[in-house]
Scaffold this motif. Structure first.
Motif, mmCIF file in Angstrom:
data_model
loop_
_atom_site.group_PDB
_atom_site.id
_atom_site.type_symbol
_atom_site.label_atom_id
_atom_site.label_comp_id
_atom_site.label_asym_id
_atom_site.label_seq_id
_atom_site.Cartn_x
_atom_site.Cartn_y
_atom_site.Cartn_z
ATOM 1 N N MET A 1 34.520 44.811 62.192
ATOM 2 C CA MET A 1 35.786 44.299 61.494
ATOM 3 C C MET A 1 35.251 43.656 60.461
ATOM 4 O O MET A 1 34.608 42.516 60.466
ATOM 5 C CB MET A 1 36.598 43.732 62.182
ATOM 6 N N SER A 2 35.490 44.119 58.927
ATOM 7 C CA SER A 2 35.363 43.390 58.060
ATOM 8 C C SER A 2 36.054 42.245 57.751
ATOM 9 O O SER A 2 37.173 42.323 58.027
ATOM 10 C CB SER A 2 35.078 44.286 56.542
ATOM 11 N N THR A 3 35.749 41.383 56.736
ATOM 12 C CA THR A 3 36.440 40.186 56.437
ATOM 13 C C THR A 3 37.127 40.654 55.130
ATOM 14 O O THR A 3 36.777 41.378 54.516
ATOM 15 C CB THR A 3 35.833 38.956 56.541
ATOM 16 N N PRO A 4 38.542 40.146 55.149
ATOM 17 C CA PRO A 4 39.270 40.468 53.807
ATOM 18 C C PRO A 4 38.739 39.987 52.582
ATOM 19 O O PRO A 4 37.874 38.727 52.687
ATOM 20 C CB PRO A 4 40.607 39.615 53.973
ATOM 21 N N LEU A 5 38.684 40.581 51.537
ATOM 22 C CA LEU A 5 37.997 40.252 50.028
ATOM 23 C C LEU A 5 38.810 38.953 49.766
ATOM 24 O O LEU A 5 39.971 38.973 49.477
ATOM 25 C CB LEU A 5 38.078 41.085 49.416
ATOM 26 N N ASN A 6 38.077 37.912 49.141
ATOM 27 C CA ASN A 6 38.653 36.749 48.736
ATOM 28 C C ASN A 6 39.013 36.801 47.206
ATOM 29 O O ASN A 6 37.878 36.819 46.451
ATOM 30 C CB ASN A 6 37.806 35.509 48.999
ATOM 31 N N THR A 7 40.004 37.386 46.947
ATOM 32 C CA THR A 7 40.470 37.525 45.600
ATOM 33 C C THR A 7 40.483 36.411 44.519
ATOM 34 O O THR A 7 40.874 36.402 43.493
ATOM 35 C CB THR A 7 41.714 38.775 45.289
ATOM 36 N N SER A 8 40.474 35.099 45.486
ATOM 37 C CA SER A 8 40.617 33.852 44.637
ATOM 38 C C SER A 8 39.006 33.514 44.281
ATOM 39 O O SER A 8 39.020 32.458 43.445
ATOM 40 C CB SER A 8 41.244 32.869 45.236
ATOM 41 N N SER A 9 38.006 34.304 44.497
ATOM 42 C CA SER A 9 36.692 33.715 44.401
ATOM 43 C C SER A 9 36.387 33.817 42.928
ATOM 44 O O SER A 9 36.949 34.600 42.206
ATOM 45 C CB SER A 9 35.695 34.360 45.042
ATOM 46 N N SER A 10 35.481 32.888 42.574
ATOM 47 C CA SER A 10 35.227 32.966 41.024
ATOM 48 C C SER A 10 34.526 34.310 40.813
ATOM 49 O O SER A 10 34.630 34.727 39.591
ATOM 50 C CB SER A 10 34.178 31.675 40.737
ATOM 51 N N VAL A 11 33.773 34.968 41.678
ATOM 52 C CA VAL A 11 33.101 36.180 41.258
ATOM 53 C C VAL A 11 34.168 37.186 41.092
ATOM 54 O O VAL A 11 34.000 38.038 40.066
ATOM 55 C CB VAL A 11 32.331 36.704 42.466
ATOM 56 N N TRP A 12 35.084 37.222 41.950
ATOM 57 C CA TRP A 12 35.951 38.345 41.713
ATOM 58 C C TRP A 12 36.791 37.976 40.613
ATOM 59 O O TRP A 12 37.432 38.877 39.804
ATOM 60 C CB TRP A 12 37.214 38.262 43.002
ATOM 61 N N GLN A 13 37.286 36.581 40.260
ATOM 62 C CA GLN A 13 37.946 36.591 39.015
ATOM 63 C C GLN A 13 37.216 36.937 37.863
ATOM 64 O O GLN A 13 37.876 37.325 36.896
ATOM 65 C CB GLN A 13 38.440 34.957 38.893
ATOM 66 N N ASP A 14 35.964 36.512 37.890
ATOM 67 C CA ASP A 14 34.993 37.050 36.558
ATOM 68 C C ASP A 14 35.161 38.512 36.231
ATOM 69 O O ASP A 14 35.041 39.036 35.250
ATOM 70 C CB ASP A 14 33.733 36.612 36.751
ATOM 71 N N LEU A 15 34.998 39.220 37.721
ATOM 72 C CA LEU A 15 35.101 40.674 37.709
ATOM 73 C C LEU A 15 36.526 41.273 37.024
ATOM 74 O O LEU A 15 36.513 42.245 36.277
ATOM 75 C CB LEU A 15 34.665 41.207 39.063
ATOM 76 N N GLN A 16 37.696 40.870 37.486
ATOM 77 C CA GLN A 16 39.016 41.142 36.976
ATOM 78 C C GLN A 16 39.074 40.807 35.464
ATOM 79 O O GLN A 16 39.546 41.614 34.659
ATOM 80 C CB GLN A 16 40.012 40.273 37.677
ATOM 81 N N GLN A 17 38.547 39.515 35.025
ATOM 82 C CA GLN A 17 38.525 39.255 33.753
ATOM 83 C C GLN A 17 37.738 40.130 32.769
ATOM 84 O O GLN A 17 38.110 40.546 31.839
ATOM 85 C CB GLN A 17 37.980 37.820 33.354
ATOM 86 N N HIS A 18 36.611 40.518 33.236
ATOM 87 C CA HIS A 18 35.699 41.514 32.587
ATOM 88 C C HIS A 18 36.341 42.895 32.647
ATOM 89 O O HIS A 18 36.418 43.401 31.516
ATOM 90 C CB HIS A 18 34.539 41.696 33.287
ATOM 91 N N ARG A 19 37.071 43.308 33.461
ATOM 92 C CA ARG A 19 37.787 44.589 33.578
ATOM 93 C C ARG A 19 38.734 44.619 32.335
ATOM 94 O O ARG A 19 38.908 45.464 31.768
ATOM 95 C CB ARG A 19 38.360 45.142 35.054
ATOM 96 N N GLN A 20 39.424 43.381 32.076
ATOM 97 C CA GLN A 20 40.428 43.436 31.431
ATOM 98 C C GLN A 20 39.826 43.316 29.993
ATOM 99 O O GLN A 20 40.530 44.070 28.884
ATOM 100 C CB GLN A 20 41.227 42.289 31.539
ATOM 101 N N SER A 21 38.813 43.141 29.619
ATOM 102 C CA SER A 21 38.297 43.191 28.370
ATOM 103 C C SER A 21 37.795 44.767 28.106
ATOM 104 O O SER A 21 37.577 44.913 26.849
ATOM 105 C CB SER A 21 36.947 42.202 28.334
ATOM 106 N N TRP A 22 37.847 45.428 28.787
ATOM 107 C CA TRP A 22 37.452 47.024 28.868
ATOM 108 C C TRP A 22 38.761 47.671 28.325
ATOM 109 O O TRP A 22 38.660 49.058 28.235
ATOM 110 C CB TRP A 22 36.730 47.563 29.875
ATOM 111 N N GLU A 23 40.002 47.067 28.100
ATOM 112 C CA GLU A 23 41.152 47.725 27.819
ATOM 113 C C GLU A 23 40.919 48.452 26.409
ATOM 114 O O GLU A 23 40.471 47.898 25.435
ATOM 115 C CB GLU A 23 42.217 46.719 27.653
ATOM 116 N N GLY A 24 41.140 49.724 26.581
ATOM 117 C CA GLY A 24 40.982 50.673 25.218
ATOM 118 C C GLY A 24 39.619 51.260 25.054
ATOM 119 O O GLY A 24 39.538 51.907 24.174
ATOM 120 N N VAL A 25 38.726 50.872 25.750
ATOM 121 C CA VAL A 25 37.076 51.321 25.499
ATOM 122 C C VAL A 25 37.208 52.716 26.081
ATOM 123 O O VAL A 25 37.602 52.878 27.171
ATOM 124 C CB VAL A 25 36.007 50.282 26.264
#
Length: 109
Positions: A1-25
């Motif tokens: 059984m896999s553990t839930p993804l920690n969406t509050s981790s700095s890695v996840w937050q960086d990835l979400q912020q990076h994704r937002q920077s792609w808006e309109g690309v």
């Protein structure tokens, strides 16, 4: 059984912020800005050719995704076989070298 993804981790937050920077690309814009994109975002190793140039990614995207994979210990849980590890190492090595230096590349001939 896999553990839930920690969406509050700095890695996840960086990835979400990076994704937002792609808006309109668009892919059209990415290929226009980098005519060698197909060469920069493809790899060939162990008889496999991967072309991920047609995805909304850049080197930072790959860096962040690899950080997330390391955080989640994906390779440890997947328990790859020795041949799968060899393939992954070959692909990783191929991705690190410029396309012109990739020995044995059929696409490069």
């Amino acid at each position: 059984m896999s553990t839930p993804l920690n969406t509050s981790s700095s890695v996840w937050q960086d990835l979400q912020q990076h994704r937002q920077s792609w808006e309109g690309v668009t892919l059209r814009q990415l290929f226009h800005d980098d005519p060698q994109r197909a060469q920069h975002f493809s790899a060939e190793a162990c008889g496999l050719y991967l072309d991920y140039s047609k995805h909304l990614i850049n080197r930072e995207t790959l860096r962040l995704l690899m950080a997330l994979a390391r955080m989640r210990r994906l390779l440890l849980r997947a328990r790859p076989t020795r041949s799968e590890v060899d393939i992954l190492r070959g692909i990783a090595a191929a991705m690190e070298r410029p396309k012109a230096e990739r020995v044995g590349s059929k696409r490069n001939r």
